[in-house]
Design an enzyme around this catalytic site. Structure first.
Site, PDB file in Angstrom:
ATOM      1  N   GLY A  52       0.786  -1.222   0.000  1.00 15.98           N
ATOM      2  CA  GLY A  52       0.000   0.000   0.000  1.00 15.98           C
ATOM      3  C   GLY A  52       0.816   1.270   0.000  1.00 15.98           C
ATOM      4  O   GLY A  52       0.395   2.289  -0.555  1.00 15.98           O
ATOM      5  N   HIS A  97     -16.500  11.962 -10.197  1.00 18.85           N
ATOM      6  CA  HIS A  97     -16.446  12.123 -11.646  1.00 18.85           C
ATOM      7  C   HIS A  97     -15.258  12.996 -12.068  1.00 18.85           C
ATOM      8  O   HIS A  97     -14.890  13.956 -11.398  1.00 18.85           O
ATOM      9  CB  HIS A  97     -17.750  12.733 -12.175  1.00 18.85           C
ATOM     10  CG  HIS A  97     -18.020  14.117 -11.655  1.00 18.85           C
ATOM     11  ND1 HIS A  97     -17.462  15.252 -12.203  1.00 18.85           N
ATOM     12  CD2 HIS A  97     -18.783  14.533 -10.613  1.00 18.85           C
ATOM     13  CE1 HIS A  97     -17.871  16.316 -11.547  1.00 18.85           C
ATOM     14  NE2 HIS A  97     -18.674  15.914 -10.567  1.00 18.85           N
TER      15      HIS A  97
END
Length: 206
Positions: free
Chosen positions: A69, A136
């Site tokens: 990670g 978005h």
């Protein structure tokens, strides 16, 4: 005989999560790479040990998933393995929601109940952890990692190798510089320079 191997590269805590998510996807790992042969000892995972990343030589048909990670460690390991010809798969949990217009790079990981919205771009080896959302038109830089419950709102731009702690929020159209670190719970309202560490709500520069 099909001897293709599905390999976890890095078997620490995040890697063990990915073992479970891969099983949910119906594509369980068959083997792992790690600096320690005992990385999975005591956890009950029956994966073959293929040695350290330094010793590993990929063969035809191998597919790897990055189980690291931390962004810089992830970048170093990915580049090391790709230089030897390693091929990386994407891992997208079946409970995640990924818009059909989103674009996912090589080696991307999307964890349970995450959201990747319309026209978002996830750079190579980026991670969207559980219950995080990528809004978005977001551009998430390669090798970046979102911890759980992170919210990148619309049009956010993130440079390469950034790390976001649990619960971090980034407001619309904010730019995050490369190698920045955003602390847990931070609310980022303004652009962040390369390499900066931000914390608190609203986020402040250390």
């Amino acid at each position: 005989m099909n001897d293709a191997r599905f390999i976890l590269a890095g078997a620490g805590a995040f890697g063990r999560e990915l073992i479970n998510w891969a099983e949910d996807c119906g594509t369980p790992f068959t083997a792992f790479l790690d600096s320690s042969a005992e990385a999975l000892a005591g956890f009950g995972y029956a994966l073959d040990y293929l040695g350290t990343p330094d010793d590993f030589q990929p063969r035809a048909g191998d597919l790897l998933v990055m189980g690291v990670g931390e962004p810089e460690a992830k970048r170093r390991l990915a580049l090391q393995l790709m230089a030897r010809g390693a091929q990386f798969a994407r891992l997208v949990h079946p409970s995640a929601v990924v818009a059909r217009s989103a674009r996912l790079g090589e080696g991307v990981v999307v964890c349970p109940q995450a959201l990747v919205s319309a026209d978002a771009v996830l750079g190579d080896f980026s991670v969207v952890n559980a219950l995080s959302s990528v809004g978005h038109d977001v551009d998430l830089g390669a090798f970046s990692t979102l911890s759980c419950h992170v919210d990148l709102t619309g049009w956010v731009r993130v440079g390469e190798a950034c790390f976001f702690g649990s619960g971090a929020r980034v407001l619309p159209k904010v730019r995050i510089g490369a190698a920045a670190r955003i602390g847990a719970g931070a609310i980022v309202m303004r652009s962040v320079p390369d390499g900066a560490t931000m914390y608190a709500a609203p986020a402040k520069k250390l």
